[in-house]
Design an enzyme around this catalytic site. Sequence first.
Site, PDB file in Angstrom:
ATOM      1  N   ARG A   1      33.655  87.331 -45.956  1.00  0.00           N
ATOM      2  CA  ARG A   1      33.661  85.930 -46.350  1.00  0.00           C
ATOM      3  C   ARG A   1      35.104  85.438 -46.431  1.00  0.00           C
ATOM      4  NH1 ARG A   1      29.142  85.942 -45.027  1.00  0.00           N
ATOM      5  NH2 ARG A   1      27.291  85.180 -46.125  1.00  0.00           N
TER       6      ARG A   1
ATOM      7  N   GLU B   1      35.739  76.286 -43.187  1.00  0.00           N
ATOM      8  CA  GLU B   1      35.057  76.323 -41.891  1.00  0.00           C
ATOM      9  C   GLU B   1      34.281  75.030 -41.683  1.00  0.00           C
ATOM     10  OE1 GLU B   1      32.571  79.782 -41.987  1.00  0.00           O
ATOM     11  OE2 GLU B   1      34.248  81.189 -42.123  1.00  0.00           O
TER      12      GLU B   1
ATOM     13  N   HIS C   1      32.773  82.544 -37.088  1.00  0.00           N
ATOM     14  CA  HIS C   1      31.754  83.014 -38.038  1.00  0.00           C
ATOM     15  C   HIS C   1      30.448  83.309 -37.291  1.00  0.00           C
ATOM     16  CE1 HIS C   1      30.439  82.796 -42.529  1.00  0.00           C
ATOM     17  NE2 HIS C   1      29.792  83.762 -41.880  1.00  0.00           N
TER      18      HIS C   1
END
Length: 363
Positions: A280, A309, A328
């Site tokens: 993360r 993000e 991601h």
Amino acid sequence: MKAARAKARNLYGDFTGGRLDFYASVASVYSMVKAFPMSLPSVIILCPKEFKFTDATASIETPHLAGVANLQTVWLDFGAPLPDTVLDCHALILWHGPQVNAEAIARMKNCRAIIRNGVGFDTVDCAAAARAGIAVCNVPDYGTEEVADHAMTLILASWRRLVVQDQMVRKGEWAKARPMLYQFPRLMGMTLGFISFGHVARAVARRAAPFGFQMLAYDPYIEELVMSDYGVQPVSYGELLERSDIVSMHAPGTKDAHHLMKEQHFRKMKKTALFVNTGRGSTVDEPAMIKALQEGWIAGAGLDVLETEPVGHNNPLLGMDNVILTAHVASASSRSVPPPSARMRAPPHAGHRVSGSAALPHP
């Protein structure tokens, strides 16, 4: 969950990717909604618009919950407040992105369960849910093998400077490519350090062992014998940072793990070391990492996750040739979405009742 997982395996045959545990979640919801005194409770599937799922994919639960719940898919922009339709539901199946914070949970008077269709709980205020008596569940094995593949890819590509090597060939700098690699040692015998040693880190350790890595791990919540079974030496956080040639971050996005890597931690690493993060983005103080890369405290990074993000167009990481970035996507593969034949099998007739304390996962 084991009983529901077994039921899902019986129902869905050999389709045993990360979605197998997802099917167990469907069985959990099925069991839960059957217990409601009203005839058809409301189950909401909350999806981010930016992910552009087709409705058929996002509504995979429809054939399994038909007749026992009113099922609806709601599309939401990142950061947008939850609409009343969601706040009034009895059960919420949550995809990546939308935040279910304490303010929203306080208004979810009917809700009995929130199911995160993924591993992390970082989009749900678990403490607020626990106070409200709402069970919070996840899919703990979702994407484990894919994320481990991705982490190993970033490790290898970063170590061999693969992106720079590719650019050299495309720019006609063929003669410069080999001399560049003369300054770096072979991978065999290097030390790989895991921050947190959960499912993904263990899967990476299995992949890394044949390359001849020495492996270390820091995780105060995992028994040392578990690490030893994977050929991994348990060490303190400081020792891991000082000894590792590659540091691989696998901590979850919890409050305890927030900014687990700060400036002082990057300063402890070798100047020749690489930092890889497939966990993360919130576990890393991003400005401190950027400073470490700019000033040469570390040699490079491979990052699938960032603190903000999508990445901003002015983020300095975008201009660094010693950084490999992916969007991601580590858990993504064709197994993340089952084929139509799997979606249309008969609904489960029994499941595991949703339960749990909504406890935060360990850092």
